[in-house]
Design a protein around this motif. Structure first.
Motif, PDB file in Angstrom:
ATOM      1  N   UNK A   1      -7.992 -12.069  57.722  1.00 59.34           N
ATOM      2  CA  UNK A   1      -9.042 -12.296  56.517  1.00 59.34           C
ATOM      3  C   UNK A   1      -9.865 -13.574  56.903  1.00 59.34           C
ATOM      4  N   UNK A   2      -9.126 -14.461  57.044  1.00 60.21           N
ATOM      5  CA  UNK A   2     -10.092 -15.845  57.182  1.00 60.21           C
ATOM      6  C   UNK A   2     -11.194 -15.539  58.240  1.00 60.21           C
ATOM      7  N   UNK A   3     -10.475 -15.276  59.446  1.00 64.11           N
ATOM      8  CA  UNK A   3     -11.514 -14.708  60.362  1.00 64.11           C
ATOM      9  C   UNK A   3     -12.754 -13.871  60.127  1.00 64.11           C
ATOM     10  N   UNK A   4     -12.445 -12.760  59.401  1.00 68.20           N
ATOM     11  CA  UNK A   4     -13.613 -12.040  58.794  1.00 68.20           C
ATOM     12  C   UNK A   4     -14.406 -12.488  57.797  1.00 68.20           C
TER      13      UNK A   4
ATOM     14  N   UNK B   1     -10.855 -14.038  48.325  1.00 70.81           N
ATOM     15  CA  UNK B   1      -9.553 -14.075  47.751  1.00 70.81           C
ATOM     16  C   UNK B   1      -9.440 -13.788  46.218  1.00 70.81           C
ATOM     17  N   UNK B   2     -10.372 -13.992  45.419  1.00 69.64           N
ATOM     18  CA  UNK B   2     -10.448 -13.613  44.079  1.00 69.64           C
ATOM     19  C   UNK B   2     -10.433 -12.106  44.004  1.00 69.64           C
ATOM     20  N   UNK B   3     -11.160 -11.402  44.591  1.00 68.12           N
ATOM     21  CA  UNK B   3     -11.754  -9.968  44.548  1.00 68.12           C
ATOM     22  C   UNK B   3     -10.014  -9.224  44.453  1.00 68.12           C
ATOM     23  N   UNK B   4      -9.400  -9.546  45.678  1.00 69.70           N
ATOM     24  CA  UNK B   4      -7.896  -8.850  45.727  1.00 69.70           C
ATOM     25  C   UNK B   4      -7.118  -9.250  44.852  1.00 69.70           C
TER      26      UNK B   4
ATOM     27  N   UNK C   1      -5.223  -6.557  42.246  1.00 72.64           N
ATOM     28  CA  UNK C   1      -3.664  -6.482  42.305  1.00 72.64           C
ATOM     29  C   UNK C   1      -3.446  -6.728  40.724  1.00 72.64           C
ATOM     30  N   UNK C   2      -4.243  -7.532  40.082  1.00 79.91           N
ATOM     31  CA  UNK C   2      -3.926  -7.586  38.603  1.00 79.91           C
ATOM     32  C   UNK C   2      -4.045  -6.598  37.906  1.00 79.91           C
ATOM     33  N   UNK C   3      -5.148  -5.644  38.057  1.00 81.34           N
ATOM     34  CA  UNK C   3      -5.303  -4.392  37.391  1.00 81.34           C
ATOM     35  C   UNK C   3      -4.338  -3.434  37.692  1.00 81.34           C
TER      36      UNK C   3
ATOM     37  N   UNK D   1      -9.881   2.213  38.442  1.00 85.14           N
ATOM     38  CA  UNK D   1     -10.445   0.781  37.840  1.00 85.14           C
ATOM     39  C   UNK D   1     -10.586  -0.071  38.840  1.00 85.14           C
ATOM     40  N   UNK D   2      -9.641  -0.465  39.581  1.00 86.24           N
ATOM     41  CA  UNK D   2      -9.899  -1.217  40.563  1.00 86.24           C
ATOM     42  C   UNK D   2     -10.874  -1.066  41.832  1.00 86.24           C
ATOM     43  N   UNK D   3     -10.978   0.079  42.223  1.00 82.29           N
ATOM     44  CA  UNK D   3     -11.924   0.799  43.137  1.00 82.29           C
ATOM     45  C   UNK D   3     -13.410   0.521  42.440  1.00 82.29           C
ATOM     46  N   UNK D   4     -13.489   1.003  41.264  1.00 82.97           N
ATOM     47  CA  UNK D   4     -14.876   0.915  40.592  1.00 82.97           C
ATOM     48  C   UNK D   4     -15.305  -0.685  40.645  1.00 82.97           C
ATOM     49  N   UNK D   5     -14.559  -1.680  40.301  1.00 86.83           N
ATOM     50  CA  UNK D   5     -14.740  -2.720  40.129  1.00 86.83           C
ATOM     51  C   UNK D   5     -15.014  -3.496  41.703  1.00 86.83           C
ATOM     52  N   UNK D   6     -14.106  -3.068  42.737  1.00 89.80           N
ATOM     53  CA  UNK D   6     -14.519  -3.544  43.979  1.00 89.80           C
ATOM     54  C   UNK D   6     -15.900  -3.253  44.447  1.00 89.80           C
TER      55      UNK D   6
END
Length: 429
Positions: A194-197, A238-241, A245-247, A281-286
């Motif tokens: 993820x850092x490299x991406x 990092x915030x989006x995942x 996960x919280x949802x 819901x998580x997919x919709x938000x992402x």
């Protein structure tokens, strides 16, 4: 060919108050001159010798000032009428002969709303046109990332601790420890990837945005432009995942509480239903926040502001953005699989118990396997990172063109003179 009676030559008009015969040559006494020979091959605008009887036709009426003769307007054999801002003749787009003018294309995409194929082609064209910078960035990031992953897998991460997962006689404690170790190993590898991406996305966003304007950028220039926003991009990525996960956690929590209280069957059912609902819901938000990365990099916004900008741009076009992102992901995974799978089989054949041991998972994963499979991963990442990053940036630009007329600003930035926007929609968009 003889001119038809009552029709002026293309691109010309009779003078006001002048009969068509007035253009015939006359002698000094005002009489008609001698007729031209019948076999004269020179072009002539004279009338045909065979005229209808008197009273059955009339001479062309004089053209009022400012009116274009019929011949000139039709464009038959003559000069085309001047092109106006919206089409021929200066009328609105599509109202003149020939339709609206083509949209300006200073770079890899035309400056108008884009179709799905144009977005994908723009990402590939960016990689092809600016291949030194694009492939240089993705190759450098892929090499550094894969070296770290190989070293961690070979020196730090212990695959033997996960062997209990394949042991049917393993106890619950052994299975739990094995699952924890497997999650830790996977999490570390995903973190490095993820850092490299993130770094590659930041640099490739700058390259793609310049490619839209037809301008090239070097890797140091891309780094200088992306560096001020890099920490914010880390935070956003990092915030989006974490939000997803919280949802999901909130969705499965009621089922877990019911299961702990003693209702195992009811709790399991609630966990499944809650996970499915939370996943939707998580997919919709992402997808709503999927354009936050280019908004953050190109508009120099903060994390929260870039997320709200993405939500605004995606509003009303969720399915379109989702479909294009999904298609780009599928294409990237297919390309990566075509490259990575042969290297993986080759690595399995050259290490451990050969290809048989690799297929039945009895072979040892040694340095040979890690290095050869890592080479395949580097090649795959080098080719797929520009595609996924380019599609996201072009989707962002396309949505701003549709909602905010960004094409006008891009045309000015690219130095396009006299640019007027094209039609508001395109087939297949």
């Amino acid at each position: 060919m003889n001119d038809t009676p009552g029709w002026a030559s293309p691109g010309s008009a009779p003078s006001d108050g002048q009969e068509p015969d007035a253009s015939r040559p006359t002698d000094a006494a005002g009489q008609n001159g001698p007729a031209e020979p019948a076999d004269d091959k020179r072009p002539s605008s004279k009338w045909s010798k065979e005229q209808p009887p008197p009273g059955q036709w009339s001479a062309p009426s004089p053209q009022p000032p400012g009116r274009t003769p019929p011949g000139a307007a039709s464009g038959w054999g003559g000069q085309q009428p001047p092109r106006g801002p919206g089409g021929y003749g200066g009328g609105p787009a599509g109202s003149g002969w020939g339709g609206p003018p083509p949209a300006a294309k200073p770079g890899v995409i035309p400056l108008r709303p884009l179709g799905v194929g144009e977005i994908l082609d723009g990402a590939v064209s960016t990689m092809r046109t600016h291949w030194r910078t694009v492939l240089g960035i993705s190759l450098a990031v892929a090499v550094v990332t894969e070296i770290l992953v190989v070293l961690l897998q070979g020196l730090v991460l212990d695959d033997s601790s996960t062997a209990a997962l394949d042991d049917p006689n393993a106890t619950l404690d052994e299975i739990g420890r094995a699952m924890s170790d497997a999650l830790l190993n996977t999490g570390v590898i995903l973190l490095i990837s993820m850092l490299g991406t993130i770094v590659a996305t930041a640099l490739l966003t700058t390259v793609t945005s310049r490619a839209v304007l037809g301008k090239s950028v070097t890797t140091p220039e891309a780094w200088r432009d992306a560096r001020p926003q890099l920490l914010k991009l880390f935070g956003l990525t990092f915030l989006l995942p974490l939000i997803a996960l919280a949802i999901v956690g909130v969705g499965v929590l009621p089922g877990l509480l019911v299961a702990v209280a003693g209702g195992a069957e009811a709790g399991s059912a609630l966990v499944v239903l809650g996970a499915l609902a939370a996943g939707v819901v998580a997919l919709w938000l992402m997808i709503r926040f999927s354009l936050a990365s280019p908004a953050l990099m190109l508009e120099k916004q903060g994390i929260v502001k870039s997320m709200s900008r993405s939500a605004k741009l995606v509003r009303g076009a969720w399915w379109r953005v989702f479909g294009i992102q999904l298609l780009a992901t599928i294409i990237a995974n297919i390309v990566a699989s075509i490259i990575v799978i042969p290297f993986t089989f080759l690595a399995g054949a050259l290490s451990g118990n050969g290809i048989t041991g690799f297929l039945d998972s009895t072979g040892d994963v040694g340095w040979t396997f890690l290095i050869i499979s890592g080479i395949g991963s580097v090649i795959g990442s080098t080719l797929t990172l520009p595609i996924t990053a380019g599609v996201t940036v072009l989707l962002y630009i396309d949505q701003r063109i549709r909602r905010e007329a960004l094409d006008l600003e891009l045309a000015r930035a690219a130095g396009v003179q006299g640019y007027a926007p094209g039609a508001p929609g395109t087939p297949g968009s």
